[in-house]
Design a protein around this motif. Structure first.
Motif, PDB file in Angstrom:
ATOM      1  N   LEU A  12       0.507  -1.723   0.148  1.00 18.91           N
ATOM      2  CA  LEU A  12      -0.402   0.030   0.148  1.00 18.91           C
ATOM      3  C   LEU A  12       0.773   1.857  -0.227  1.00 18.91           C
ATOM      4  CD1 LEU A  12      -2.840  -1.027   2.561  1.00 18.91           C
ATOM      5  CD2 LEU A  12      -2.957  -1.012  -0.029  1.00 18.91           C
ATOM      6  N   ALA A  13       1.726   1.021   1.079  1.00 17.95           N
ATOM      7  CA  ALA A  13       2.803   2.217   0.799  1.00 17.95           C
ATOM      8  C   ALA A  13       3.404   2.746  -0.677  1.00 17.95           C
ATOM      9  CB  ALA A  13       4.132   1.840   1.768  1.00 17.95           C
ATOM     10  N   LEU A  14       3.775   1.383  -1.564  1.00 21.29           N
ATOM     11  CA  LEU A  14       4.168   1.397  -2.214  1.00 21.29           C
ATOM     12  C   LEU A  14       3.622   2.495  -3.477  1.00 21.29           C
ATOM     13  CD1 LEU A  14       6.466  -1.651  -3.128  1.00 21.29           C
ATOM     14  CD2 LEU A  14       7.388   1.166  -3.244  1.00 21.29           C
ATOM     15  N   ALA A  15       1.772   1.716  -3.404  1.00 17.94           N
ATOM     16  CA  ALA A  15       1.397   2.815  -4.750  1.00 17.94           C
ATOM     17  C   ALA A  15       0.706   4.071  -4.064  1.00 17.94           C
ATOM     18  CB  ALA A  15      -0.129   1.577  -4.216  1.00 17.94           C
ATOM     19  N   ALA A  16       0.567   4.475  -2.781  1.00 15.75           N
ATOM     20  CA  ALA A  16       0.294   4.931  -2.156  1.00 15.75           C
ATOM     21  C   ALA A  16       1.614   6.583  -3.147  1.00 15.75           C
ATOM     22  CB  ALA A  16      -0.143   5.771  -0.791  1.00 15.75           C
ATOM     23  N   ALA A  68       4.272  10.064  -7.313  1.00 18.20           N
ATOM     24  CA  ALA A  68       5.322  10.335  -8.368  1.00 18.20           C
ATOM     25  C   ALA A  68       4.741  11.220  -9.140  1.00 18.20           C
ATOM     26  CB  ALA A  68       5.964   9.178  -7.841  1.00 18.20           C
ATOM     27  N   LEU A  69       3.323  10.480  -8.979  1.00 18.74           N
ATOM     28  CA  LEU A  69       3.017  10.320 -10.938  1.00 18.74           C
ATOM     29  C   LEU A  69       2.178  11.819 -10.966  1.00 18.74           C
ATOM     30  CD1 LEU A  69       1.657   9.592 -14.036  1.00 18.74           C
ATOM     31  CD2 LEU A  69      -0.045   8.967 -12.240  1.00 18.74           C
ATOM     32  N   ALA A  81       2.856  14.476  -8.874  1.00 18.69           N
ATOM     33  CA  ALA A  81       4.486  15.693  -8.552  1.00 18.69           C
ATOM     34  C   ALA A  81       5.183  15.850 -10.869  1.00 18.69           C
ATOM     35  CB  ALA A  81       5.418  14.839  -8.112  1.00 18.69           C
ATOM     36  N   VAL A  82       4.893  14.678 -10.777  1.00 16.01           N
ATOM     37  CA  VAL A  82       5.047  14.949 -12.436  1.00 16.01           C
ATOM     38  C   VAL A  82       4.430  15.249 -13.239  1.00 16.01           C
ATOM     39  CG1 VAL A  82       4.952  13.227 -14.979  1.00 16.01           C
ATOM     40  CG2 VAL A  82       6.346  12.314 -12.674  1.00 16.01           C
ATOM     41  N   VAL A  83       2.926  15.855 -13.171  1.00 14.00           N
ATOM     42  CA  VAL A  83       1.448  15.862 -13.317  1.00 14.00           C
ATOM     43  C   VAL A  83       1.943  17.058 -13.707  1.00 14.00           C
ATOM     44  CG1 VAL A  83      -0.969  16.185 -14.345  1.00 14.00           C
ATOM     45  CG2 VAL A  83       0.224  13.836 -13.923  1.00 14.00           C
ATOM     46  N   VAL A  84       1.675  17.853 -12.395  1.00 18.16           N
ATOM     47  CA  VAL A  84       2.109  18.754 -12.107  1.00 18.16           C
ATOM     48  C   VAL A  84       2.954  19.785 -12.483  1.00 18.16           C
ATOM     49  CG1 VAL A  84       1.960  20.827  -9.912  1.00 18.16           C
ATOM     50  CG2 VAL A  84       0.819  18.750  -9.693  1.00 18.16           C
ATOM     51  N   TRP A  85       4.571  19.232 -12.024  1.00 18.30           N
ATOM     52  CA  TRP A  85       5.824  19.690 -12.335  1.00 18.30           C
ATOM     53  C   TRP A  85       5.813  20.514 -13.612  1.00 18.30           C
ATOM     54  CZ3 TRP A  85       7.848  23.355  -9.365  1.00 18.30           C
ATOM     55  CH2 TRP A  85       7.658  23.054  -8.084  1.00 18.30           C
ATOM     56  N   SER A  86       5.323  19.076 -14.924  1.00 18.59           N
ATOM     57  CA  SER A  86       6.050  18.589 -16.193  1.00 18.59           C
ATOM     58  C   SER A  86       5.073  20.317 -16.742  1.00 18.59           C
ATOM     59  CB  SER A  86       4.804  17.149 -16.469  1.00 18.59           C
ATOM     60  OG  SER A  86       3.578  17.261 -16.008  1.00 18.59           O
ATOM     61  N   GLY A  87       3.640  20.282 -16.170  1.00 19.33           N
ATOM     62  CA  GLY A  87       3.091  21.437 -17.588  1.00 19.33           C
ATOM     63  C   GLY A  87       1.735  20.713 -18.122  1.00 19.33           C
ATOM     64  N   VAL A  88       1.742  19.263 -18.116  1.00 18.45           N
ATOM     65  CA  VAL A  88       0.870  19.207 -19.130  1.00 18.45           C
ATOM     66  C   VAL A  88      -0.422  18.670 -18.960  1.00 18.45           C
ATOM     67  CG1 VAL A  88       0.767  16.744 -17.935  1.00 18.45           C
ATOM     68  CG2 VAL A  88       0.306  16.662 -20.549  1.00 18.45           C
ATOM     69  N   TYR A  89      -0.614  19.271 -17.899  1.00 15.10           N
ATOM     70  CA  TYR A  89      -2.596  19.992 -17.417  1.00 15.10           C
ATOM     71  C   TYR A  89      -2.366  21.229 -18.278  1.00 15.10           C
ATOM     72  CZ  TYR A  89      -7.228  19.959 -15.340  1.00 15.10           C
ATOM     73  OH  TYR A  89      -8.488  19.959 -14.910  1.00 15.10           O
ATOM     74  N   ASN A  90      -3.697  21.435 -19.195  1.00 10.88           N
ATOM     75  CA  ASN A  90      -3.467  22.732 -19.637  1.00 10.88           C
ATOM     76  C   ASN A  90      -5.069  24.120 -19.302  1.00 10.88           C
ATOM     77  OD1 ASN A  90      -4.929  25.018 -21.291  1.00 10.88           O
ATOM     78  ND2 ASN A  90      -4.460  24.094 -22.786  1.00 10.88           N
ATOM     79  N   VAL A  91      -4.650  24.637 -17.777  1.00  9.81           N
ATOM     80  CA  VAL A  91      -4.861  25.537 -16.972  1.00  9.81           C
ATOM     81  C   VAL A  91      -5.959  26.864 -18.185  1.00  9.81           C
ATOM     82  CG1 VAL A  91      -3.602  25.313 -15.970  1.00  9.81           C
ATOM     83  CG2 VAL A  91      -3.229  26.706 -16.879  1.00  9.81           C
ATOM     84  N   ALA A  92      -5.715  26.927 -19.227  1.00 10.52           N
ATOM     85  CA  ALA A  92      -6.222  27.636 -20.304  1.00 10.52           C
ATOM     86  C   ALA A  92      -7.589  28.173 -20.309  1.00 10.52           C
ATOM     87  CB  ALA A  92      -6.347  27.397 -21.888  1.00 10.52           C
ATOM     88  N   ALA A  93      -8.168  29.115 -19.614  1.00 11.38           N
ATOM     89  CA  ALA A  93     -10.005  28.992 -19.748  1.00 11.38           C
ATOM     90  C   ALA A  93     -10.205  28.960 -20.926  1.00 11.38           C
ATOM     91  CB  ALA A  93     -10.574  30.327 -19.199  1.00 11.38           C
TER      92      ALA A  93
END
Length: 376
Positions: free
Chosen positions: A15-19, A24-25, A27-39
């Protein structure tokens, strides 16, 4: 391998490894900027769903302790419409009108409020108007101390869509633009804001919960505008208006209202003789055992010009202000602290009595023979 044979420590490690993997995933999404925040592009469905669920549950839970007062008073609804016109229209538009194209580009777009009374009880509407909503562009009410203003807006919104057809009259838009000298006074926009609610040459106030300014001393009116502008006297409706004015415009507006002839009293409701007598006693003799001084010691027009004239003022407005002082909402100035001590010593019934007496009097003057004035 049978799950029953697994030791609890092994399960905990998995469970700890899964968490850790999820973190980690993320963090990758946040720091990569891949999510489009455009209105210009909608959120993912799961994102929208999460925001909506969190928002609705938060409003429901945090508004639970709120207790709504009676909201069917016509003057309260009228005052709420006036506040809506001054603060809410830029984003939500007037009932029955199209929303501004720029505003429609917001994400999320401001909702159509004509059905808000069907989606939310008054307590939730109050909480939203007072506190605003994060990540929606909905700000909190400019003054958290003025719950009376928030309840007025709530009363109006809860009345929609029934009030939509009367909106222009309720909000004061039909009171008309002024011409002549007053139309050129200060900034045209500033005067339009004032006369939509307060008196002008042709009209009285837009309801009994709005103060009568005509004939007040120039010093008191100017002090009030300065206190609103500096945030000393709280009001989510008046602070933005006063702050918009230059000092010269404040002086001109104070002079205009000081010289304006007060409108005649509305005598549609016959006063209660006993209540008038009780109120007269408070106004002229005070309540010594409660350490309440006589109102007319300061407000008869013979003392400092910084004291307002209260004879002939609307009873509903006087009551609202005295209760506001009782609750600590007007302690920002030296004058406010004096009145807070007086209001705290009054019982609610005594506030009603003195407000009824003062409202029954001729504008600016108070008679020691109250019923002679009340029955004129």
């Amino acid at each position: 391998m049978d799950l029953k044979d697994l030791h609890w420590t092994t399960i905990a490690k998995v469970l700890a490894l899964a968490a850790a993997g999820v973190i980690a995933l993320g963090a990758v999404v946040v720091w990569s900027g891949v999510y489009n925040v455009a209105a210009s592009q909608d959120h993912l469905r799961i994102t929208t769903w999460l925001f909506e669920v969190i928002r609705e549950r938060s409003v429901t839970v945090h508004s639970y302790p709120v207790e709504a007062p009676p909201l069917d008073d016509e003057d309260m609804i009228r005052l709420g419409a006036s506040h809506y016109e001054g603060g809410c229209v830029p984003c939500h538009s007037r009932p029955g009108e199209e929303t501004n194209a720029v505003v429609r580009g917001m994400l999320p777009a401001p909702p159509d409020l004509r059905s808000i009374g069907e989606r939310h009880p008054p307590e939730e509407i109050f909480w939203i108007v007072k506190h605003g909503l994060k990540y929606t562009g909905m700000p909190a009410w400019p003054s958290s101390q003025r719950e009376d203003e928030v309840w007025a807006v709530t009363a109006f919104l809860a009345r929609l869509p029934d009030a939509a057809g009367d909106y222009r009259a309720l909000s004061g838009l039909t009171r008309g633009a002024l011409g002549g000298t007053s139309g050129e006074l200060a900034s045209g926009r500033a005067l339009t804001q004032c006369t939509r609610c307060h008196e002008n040459e042709r009209n009285g106030t837009n309801g009994d919960r709005i103060p009568r300014l005509a004939g007040q001393t120039e010093a008191y009116l100017l002090r009030s505008l300065r206190e609103y502008a500096d945030g000393i006297r709280p009001s989510g409706a008046m602070e933005p208006v006063a702050d918009f004015l230059s000092e010269g415009e404040r002086q001109k507006l104070a002079s205009y209202y000081s010289s304006l002839r007060p409108a005649a009293k509305d005598k549609a409701v016959a006063p209660d003789p006993e209540q008038i007598r009780r109120g007269q006693s408070i106004a002229f003799r005070g309540i010594p055992q409660q350490q309440v001084p006589a109102c007319m010691n300061c407000h008869a027009g013979r003392q400092s010009p910084h004291f307002p004239l209260i004879a002939g003022q609307h009873a509903a407005y006087i009551e609202t202000q005295l209760h506001l002082w009782r609750q600590g909402g007007r302690r920002g100035s030296a004058y406010g602290r004096i009145m807070a001590a007086v209001a705290e010593a009054l019982e609610p019934a005594q506030i009603e009595d003195v407000a009824a007496y003062l409202a029954s009097q001729a504008r600016g003057l108070a008679s020691a023979s109250p019923m002679a004035e009340a029955h004129q």
